[in-house]
Design an enzyme around this catalytic site. Structure first.
Site, PDB file in Angstrom:
ATOM      1  CG  ASP A  53      39.266  43.041  23.966  1.00  0.00           C
ATOM      2  OD1 ASP A  53      39.378  43.385  22.773  1.00  0.00           O
ATOM      3  OD2 ASP A  53      38.229  42.548  24.446  1.00  0.00           O
ATOM      4  N   GLY A 138      45.745  37.619  32.331  1.00  0.00           N
ATOM      5  CA  GLY A 138      45.463  38.880  33.027  1.00  0.00           C
ATOM      6  C   GLY A 138      44.184  38.743  33.832  1.00  0.00           C
ATOM      7  CB  VAL A 139      40.825  40.252  33.219  1.00  0.00           C
ATOM      8  CG1 VAL A 139      39.432  40.165  33.801  1.00  0.00           C
ATOM      9  CG2 VAL A 139      41.249  41.698  33.102  1.00  0.00           C
TER      10      VAL A 139
HETATM   11  N1  AR6 Z   1      50.456  44.268  24.771  1.00  0.00           N
HETATM   12  C1  AR6 Z   1      50.788  42.997  25.110  1.00  0.00           C
HETATM   13  N2  AR6 Z   1      50.273  42.345  26.168  1.00  0.00           N
HETATM   14  C2  AR6 Z   1      49.407  43.027  26.950  1.00  0.00           C
HETATM   15  C3  AR6 Z   1      49.005  44.359  26.681  1.00  0.00           C
HETATM   16  C4  AR6 Z   1      49.567  44.969  25.527  1.00  0.00           C
HETATM   17  N3  AR6 Z   1      49.252  46.221  25.185  1.00  0.00           N
HETATM   18  N4  AR6 Z   1      48.137  44.742  27.651  1.00  0.00           N
HETATM   19  C5  AR6 Z   1      47.997  43.709  28.488  1.00  0.00           C
HETATM   20  N5  AR6 Z   1      48.763  42.679  28.077  1.00  0.00           N
HETATM   21  P1  AR6 Z   1      44.242  40.482  29.606  1.00  0.00           P
HETATM   22  P2  AR6 Z   1      42.753  37.943  29.565  1.00  0.00           P
HETATM   23  C6  AR6 Z   1      48.949  41.350  28.681  1.00  0.00           C
HETATM   24  O1  AR6 Z   1      43.676  40.819  30.935  1.00  0.00           O
HETATM   25  O2  AR6 Z   1      43.370  37.519  30.841  1.00  0.00           O
HETATM   26  C7  AR6 Z   1      39.525  41.882  28.604  1.00  0.00           C
HETATM   27  O3  AR6 Z   1      38.688  42.755  29.294  1.00  0.00           O
HETATM   28  C8  AR6 Z   1      48.624  41.201  30.152  1.00  0.00           C
HETATM   29  O4  AR6 Z   1      49.723  41.650  30.942  1.00  0.00           O
HETATM   30  O5  AR6 Z   1      44.311  41.535  28.584  1.00  0.00           O
HETATM   31  O6  AR6 Z   1      42.712  36.949  28.435  1.00  0.00           O
HETATM   32  C9  AR6 Z   1      38.783  41.049  27.555  1.00  0.00           C
HETATM   33  O7  AR6 Z   1      37.720  41.776  26.967  1.00  0.00           O
HETATM   34  C10 AR6 Z   1      48.418  39.706  30.249  1.00  0.00           C
HETATM   35  O8  AR6 Z   1      49.685  39.052  30.345  1.00  0.00           O
HETATM   36  O9  AR6 Z   1      43.417  39.257  28.912  1.00  0.00           O
HETATM   37  C11 AR6 Z   1      38.290  39.910  28.366  1.00  0.00           C
HETATM   38  O10 AR6 Z   1      37.087  40.204  29.035  1.00  0.00           O
HETATM   39  C12 AR6 Z   1      47.817  39.330  28.894  1.00  0.00           C
HETATM   40  O11 AR6 Z   1      48.025  40.480  28.047  1.00  0.00           O
HETATM   41  C13 AR6 Z   1      39.381  39.681  29.363  1.00  0.00           C
HETATM   42  O12 AR6 Z   1      40.045  40.939  29.509  1.00  0.00           O
HETATM   43  C14 AR6 Z   1      46.336  39.018  28.930  1.00  0.00           C
HETATM   44  O13 AR6 Z   1      45.687  39.879  29.860  1.00  0.00           O
HETATM   45  C15 AR6 Z   1      40.395  38.683  28.878  1.00  0.00           C
HETATM   46  O14 AR6 Z   1      41.296  38.395  29.897  1.00  0.00           O
END
Ligand code: AR6
Length: 192
Positions: A53, A138-139
């Site tokens: 995000d 992720g988070v």
């Molecule tokens: N390109 C592709 N995938 C990515 C990238 C990127 N640039 N960066 C991270 N990932 P997350 P969530 C992957 O934490 O678990 C935010 O603060 C990462 O490795 O981004 O859905 C939002 O505002 C993981 O596999 O999203 C929400 O509050 C995946 O993207 C919260 O995090 C998702 O990780 C959402 O958490």
């Protein structure tokens, strides 16, 4: 240094043809992809955050946040669409995945619903190529193997149910481990 506008798309690790669509697994930064829409793993406010995000908002610029502010947030399991602004992608579909609580709070269905809603929005706008990150892994702590099965299984059934329109779906993984989970899911679904 100005951000490079169009980066070369990496060759997919795995690709499978389903009806008239191609499903691909790539390892990439989703902000670098030149597609009709990238999907964001957002939160209910749609006002940005960390992880993918944060990366999408940094690359999309302040106008992206400006449009998000007009949307009034989004429920978990659903998605809303904006333009892509400074991104190479033309649009961003902001999906809100579930926080993992051990599986007893309907997390599987809510995650599947993110993928279904995002594809429905893409169809509505006649978009042909969509790239998904691994939403919630992720988070939000969703187990990555389980999430990959849901992601691939849901996209596959949606494409089979409505075989026309979306030509290309990319599972954009941010690590080799994530790509491995998606590859296993492809195999389990008979795609590889
Ligand atoms: N390109 C592709 N995938 C990515 C990238 C990127 N640039 N960066 C991270 N990932 P997350 P969530 C992957 O934490 O678990 C935010 O603060 C990462 O490795 O981004 O859905 C939002 O505002 C993981 O596999 O999203 C929400 O509050 C995946 O993207 C919260 O995090 C998702 O990780 C959402 O958490």
């Amino acid at each position: 240094m100005p951000r490079q506008k169009t980066l070369k798309m990496q060759a997919p690790l795995i690709a499978a043809d389903v009806e008239s669509s191609r499903l691909e697994i790539v390892v990439a930064d989703i902000t670098s992809l030149s597609v009709d829409a990238i999907v964001n793993a957002a939160n209910v406010t749609l006002l940005g955050g960390g992880g993918v995000d944060g990366a999408i908002h940094r690359a999309g610029g302040p106008q992206l946040l400006g449009e998000c502010k007009t949307l009034g947030g989004c429920e978990t399991g659903s998605a809303k669409i904006t333009r892509g602004y400074r991104l190479s992608a033309l649009n961003v579909i902001h999906a809100v995945g579930p926080v993992w609580h051990g599986g007893a709070r309907n997390e599987d269905d809510l995650l599947a619903s993110c993928y279904r809603t995002a594809l429905a929005l893409a169809r509505e706008r006649k978009l042909r190529s969509v790239a998904f990150p691994a939403i919630s892994t992720g988070v939000y702590g969703f187990p990555a193997d389980r999430a990959a099965r849901i992601a691939v299984g849901t996209v596959l059934s949606e494409i089979r149910a409505q075989p026309r329109g979306i030509e290309r779906v990319i599972f954009c993984c941010f690590s080799d481990e994530s790509a491995d989970h998606h590859a296993v899911a492809f195999w389990e679904c008979g795609l590889a």
